[in-house]
Design an enzyme around this catalytic site. Structure first.
Site, PDB file in Angstrom:
ATOM      1  N   THR A  37       6.238  -1.371  -4.783  1.00  0.00           N
ATOM      2  CA  THR A  37       7.566  -1.263  -5.394  1.00  0.00           C
ATOM      3  C   THR A  37       7.966   0.201  -5.564  1.00  0.00           C
ATOM      4  O   THR A  37       9.077   0.603  -5.204  1.00  0.00           O
ATOM      5  CB  THR A  37       7.580  -1.960  -6.770  1.00  0.00           C
ATOM      6  OG1 THR A  37       7.090  -3.288  -6.614  1.00  0.00           O
ATOM      7  CG2 THR A  37       8.972  -1.997  -7.347  1.00  0.00           C
ATOM      8  N   LEU A  38       7.057   0.988  -6.113  1.00  0.00           N
ATOM      9  CA  LEU A  38       7.370   2.403  -6.336  1.00  0.00           C
ATOM     10  C   LEU A  38       7.619   3.108  -5.011  1.00  0.00           C
ATOM     11  O   LEU A  38       8.527   3.939  -4.904  1.00  0.00           O
ATOM     12  CB  LEU A  38       6.222   3.075  -7.094  1.00  0.00           C
ATOM     13  CG  LEU A  38       6.415   4.557  -7.397  1.00  0.00           C
ATOM     14  CD1 LEU A  38       7.674   4.794  -8.224  1.00  0.00           C
ATOM     15  CD2 LEU A  38       5.199   5.119  -8.132  1.00  0.00           C
ATOM     16  N   ASP A  41       0.375  -0.589  -9.438  1.00  0.00           N
ATOM     17  CA  ASP A  41      -0.915  -1.054  -8.886  1.00  0.00           C
ATOM     18  C   ASP A  41      -0.920  -0.900  -7.369  1.00  0.00           C
ATOM     19  O   ASP A  41      -1.390   0.113  -6.875  1.00  0.00           O
ATOM     20  CB  ASP A  41      -1.320  -2.462  -9.359  1.00  0.00           C
ATOM     21  CG  ASP A  41      -0.149  -3.402  -9.496  1.00  0.00           C
ATOM     22  OD1 ASP A  41       0.671  -3.482  -8.585  1.00  0.00           O
ATOM     23  OD2 ASP A  41      -0.078  -4.081 -10.531  1.00  0.00           O
ATOM     24  N   THR A  42      -0.380  -1.851  -6.619  1.00  0.00           N
ATOM     25  CA  THR A  42      -0.373  -1.659  -5.158  1.00  0.00           C
ATOM     26  C   THR A  42       0.500  -0.470  -4.758  1.00  0.00           C
ATOM     27  O   THR A  42       0.273   0.144  -3.718  1.00  0.00           O
ATOM     28  CB  THR A  42       0.158  -2.912  -4.435  1.00  0.00           C
ATOM     29  OG1 THR A  42       1.490  -3.163  -4.865  1.00  0.00           O
ATOM     30  CG2 THR A  42      -0.723  -4.115  -4.698  1.00  0.00           C
ATOM     31  N   GLY A  43       1.507  -0.184  -5.554  1.00  0.00           N
ATOM     32  CA  GLY A  43       2.409   0.920  -5.246  1.00  0.00           C
ATOM     33  C   GLY A  43       3.541   0.531  -4.306  1.00  0.00           C
ATOM     34  O   GLY A  43       4.353   1.379  -3.935  1.00  0.00           O
ATOM     35  N   GLU A  92       7.981   3.666 -14.630  1.00  0.00           N
ATOM     36  CA  GLU A  92       7.407   2.359 -14.282  1.00  0.00           C
ATOM     37  C   GLU A  92       6.559   1.832 -15.433  1.00  0.00           C
ATOM     38  O   GLU A  92       5.935   2.604 -16.162  1.00  0.00           O
ATOM     39  CB  GLU A  92       6.515   2.478 -13.040  1.00  0.00           C
ATOM     40  CG  GLU A  92       7.276   2.627 -11.735  1.00  0.00           C
ATOM     41  CD  GLU A  92       7.736   1.279 -11.179  1.00  0.00           C
ATOM     42  OE1 GLU A  92       7.775   0.286 -11.939  1.00  0.00           O
ATOM     43  OE2 GLU A  92       8.059   1.237  -9.973  1.00  0.00           O
TER      44      GLU A  92
END
Lengths: 159, 122
Positions: free
Chosen positions: A89-90, A85-87, A81
């Site tokens: 997508t991951l 940040d917010t997580g 990645e």
């Protein structure tokens, strides 16, 4: 980069992991990381559509624009990645990949903003830099598809 | 307000959420888009009571993410101007130390909604 590559090489020696770049911003990073990782490893890419449905007046689920080419069953997958940040997508990628029964899923990110995280328990095992809440361009990072080609990371002060 | 509420996939509430602003609706859409289960304003926290036990200050975070056990308060104000909200969050954490809550900033929403030109008041 050398440190990240060496860490990955140490942890995955003799396991031939698959580095999976999340397009587009991670493109430059994965190129450098791959060359800095002195073990056998594969490369693959995935691209998710950015959230933009409301502009079209509809509501939709996440869309995969480009899926993996490789079969990841029983493979060690390392998601590459640009930034976490917010997580969200991951988290989506990890959940999707886990359905395909890989041996393991981990993530490496160039930049990390752990203080912005909405999703906990992400397998972010390798982190380049923890960064402040600024916008970056260059080194693959863009603003409206511009400045990805800048060779270095730059903080964007004004939009 | 007359917001057009779509059919959500990851919403875990029982009644149709009545969002207070367009930004809240967009935040719900983003959570839904990424498949993160969410609830809208499921709990109100008492922050201050008078001597008779009457509630003086209460706080209802906008969202709750059950899988993360995390409350999320959306703010479209600039990060430098969220002092009042931060004060409430600080009070909530003091009184309910077991509760996890985070501010979700306009910038977070914009990053996730890269291609969406959302007109968020600042």
């Amino acid at each position: 980069m050398r440190e990240l590559g060496a860490e990955i090489a140490r942890d995955y020696e003799d396991r031939e992991p698959l580095l999976v770049g999340s397009l587009k911003a991670s493109l430059v990073f994965i190129s450098d990381l791959s060359r800095a990782t002195p073990i056998l490893h594969g490369l693959d890419f995935v691209e998710l559509a950015g959230y933009g449905s409301a502009q079209m007046g509809g509501h939709e689920q996440i869309r995969v624009l480009k899926d993996l080419d490789a079969d990841i069953r029983d493979r060690d997958v390392i998601v590459v990645e640009d930034v976490v940040d917010t997580g969200l997508t991951l988290n989506y990628l990890v959940r999707t990949f886990e359905l395909r029964e890989p041996r393991s899923v981990a993530a490496v990110t160039l930049l990390d903003r752990p203080y912005r995280r909405l999703v906990a328990d992400l397998p972010v095992r390798y982190v380049g830099f923890v960064v402040p809440d600024e916008l970056f361009v260059g080194y693959g990072f863009d603003l409206h598809e511009r400045w990805r080609n800048l060779p270095d990371l730059h903080v964007l002060l004004e939009i | 307000m007359g917001l057009d509420i779509p059919v959500f996939q990851a919403y875990r509430g029982t009644s149709v959420p009545r969002f207070a602003s367009l930004a809240e609706l967009e935040c719900a859409k983003v959570l839904d888009y990424y498949g993160v289960p969410w609830l809208y304003e499921p709990r109100t926290f008492v922050l201050e009571e008078d001597e008779d036990g009457r509630v003086i200050v209460a706080f209802t975070p906008d969202f709750y993410l059950p899988e993360q056990d995390l409350y999320v308060e959306l703010t479209v104000m600039k990060q430098s101007l969220v002092t009042r909200k931060n004060r409430k969050l600080r009070k909530l954490r003091e009184r309910y130390p077991e509760v996890r809550i985070k501010l979700f900033y306009k910038r977070d929403l914009e990053r996730l909604a890269q291609h969406f030109r959302l007109d968020l008041a600042s």
